[in-house]
Design an enzyme around this catalytic site. Structure first.
Site, short mmCIF file in Angstrom:
data_model
loop_
_atom_site.label_atom_id
_atom_site.label_comp_id
_atom_site.label_asym_id
_atom_site.label_seq_id
_atom_site.Cartn_x
_atom_site.Cartn_y
_atom_site.Cartn_z
N ASP A 67 0.81 -1.22 0.00
CA ASP A 67 0.00 0.00 0.00
C ASP A 67 0.84 1.27 0.00
OD1 ASP A 67 0.91 -0.38 2.59
OD2 ASP A 67 -1.06 -0.71 3.46
N ASN A 136 -8.07 -2.19 13.92
CA ASN A 136 -9.45 -2.47 13.52
C ASN A 136 -9.54 -3.70 12.61
OD1 ASN A 136 -8.39 -1.55 11.14
ND2 ASN A 136 -9.80 0.17 10.87
N HIS A 138 -7.67 -4.22 9.88
CA HIS A 138 -7.33 -4.02 8.46
C HIS A 138 -6.04 -4.74 8.09
CE1 HIS A 138 -5.03 0.03 9.29
NE2 HIS A 138 -4.13 -0.89 9.04
N GLU A 143 -9.74 -1.62 4.79
CA GLU A 143 -10.42 -1.29 6.05
C GLU A 143 -11.67 -2.15 6.22
OE1 GLU A 143 -8.95 0.50 8.14
OE2 GLU A 143 -8.21 2.41 7.37
C1 GLP Z 1 -0.72 0.55 8.60
C2 GLP Z 1 -0.43 -0.19 7.26
C3 GLP Z 1 -0.64 -1.66 7.41
C4 GLP Z 1 -0.01 -2.12 8.69
C5 GLP Z 1 -0.83 -1.60 9.84
C6 GLP Z 1 -0.24 -1.89 11.20
O1 GLP Z 1 -1.65 1.55 8.52
N1 GLP Z 1 -1.13 0.29 6.13
O2 GLP Z 1 -0.10 -2.33 6.26
O3 GLP Z 1 0.02 -3.52 8.76
O4 GLP Z 1 -1.17 -0.25 9.69
O5 GLP Z 1 0.87 -1.09 11.49
P1 GLP Z 1 1.80 -1.31 12.74
O6 GLP Z 1 2.64 -2.50 12.45
O7 GLP Z 1 2.62 -0.05 12.82
O8 GLP Z 1 0.92 -1.50 13.92
#
Ligand code: GLP
Length: 246
Positions: A67, A136, A138, A143
């Protein structure tokens, strides 16, 4: 789908790096679909270490990222282009011609999304997809409510996600939209490894692993994957009932 619980973040990172390294040794031309966020940093650090000690080459691999924030140019400090360059791609022997991160600033985003899907197909599909998980539920930026049949596209971010990610942006305002690889594309990967660490992921992990398989919990789609693994540390697995761990 399997659930593996490791004692802590270090063990989780070590195991994730070992799995990626093993797949690359089995198939040096493997196609990887990779995440950003804080969770995979330990895995990337270890993979870079394996490369530096001469134990692992990425030269024949192909990389796709999950992403990117919509509207951000690749040089924006909060972009996933910069994150991936600084934490991984610039530190290994990746062939820049086989490194793909969605362009947040593509002039024709729909066409760019279609090309991204075509590039994944053209590379022979994803061998291993590594994911994080949002609080959440995702995955990527899919989402809650994202269709299980979705492909790479522009999406609107949940307000809760924008709040969590706000600190990376000036004036604490995260973009409202992102480009993400879709759930159908993720599920077509031949193997999927979801990493989760910390108590603030425990609720999302329990909903994904033990709740209903439903579009309201995007990560739950992985339950249908024949080679999907939730790799957790004890805190992230702390809301799970007994009997699910290996
Ligand atoms: C972000 C990314 C995700 C990631 C998630 C968790 O917004 N778009 O790909 O897996 O949130 O992030 P973190 O590992 O910092 O908790």
């Amino acid at each position: 789908m399997k659930v593996r619980i490791l004692p802590d973040y270090d063990a989780l990172s070590e195991t994730a790096a070992a799995i990626v390294a093993e797949r690359l040794r089995e198939k040096p031309s493997a196609v990887l679909l990779l995440p950003t966020g804080t969770t995979p940093l330990g895995m990337y650090r270890r993979l870079v270490g394996l490369h530096r000690s001469g134990d692992l080459s990425f030269a024949r691999a192909t990389f796709f990222n999950l992403d990117e924030y919509f509207g951000l140019p690749p040089e924006h400090p909060a972009s996933y282009h910069v994150y991936m360059r600084e934490n991984f791609y610039a530190l290994i022997d990746a062939d820049p011609a086989r490194v793909h991160v969605p362009r947040g600033d593509a002039p024709d985003p729909k066409a760019a999304c279609r090309r991204y899907e075509a590039a994944i197909r053209g590379a022979g599909g994803i061998d291993l997809c590594v994911l994080g998980i949002g609080r959440n539920g995702h995955i990527g930026f899919n989402e809650p409510g994202a269709p299980f049949g979705s492909r790479t596209r522009v999406v609107r971010l949940a307000e809760s996600t924008r709040r969590v990610n706000a600190a990376d942006f000036e004036a604490d305002r995260a973009p409202e939209q992102a480009i993400t690889v879709g759930l159908a594309t993720i599920c077509e990967a031949r193997e999927v490894l979801l990493l989760a660490s910390g108590a603030n992921k425990a609720g999302a992990v329990a909903a994904a692993v033990e709740g209903e398989v439903a579009e309201s919990v995007p990560a739950s789609v992985l339950r249908r994957h024949p080679k999907g693994t939730f790799l957790l540390d004890e805190d992230a697995g702390s809301d799970l009932g007994s009997g699910v761990a290996d």
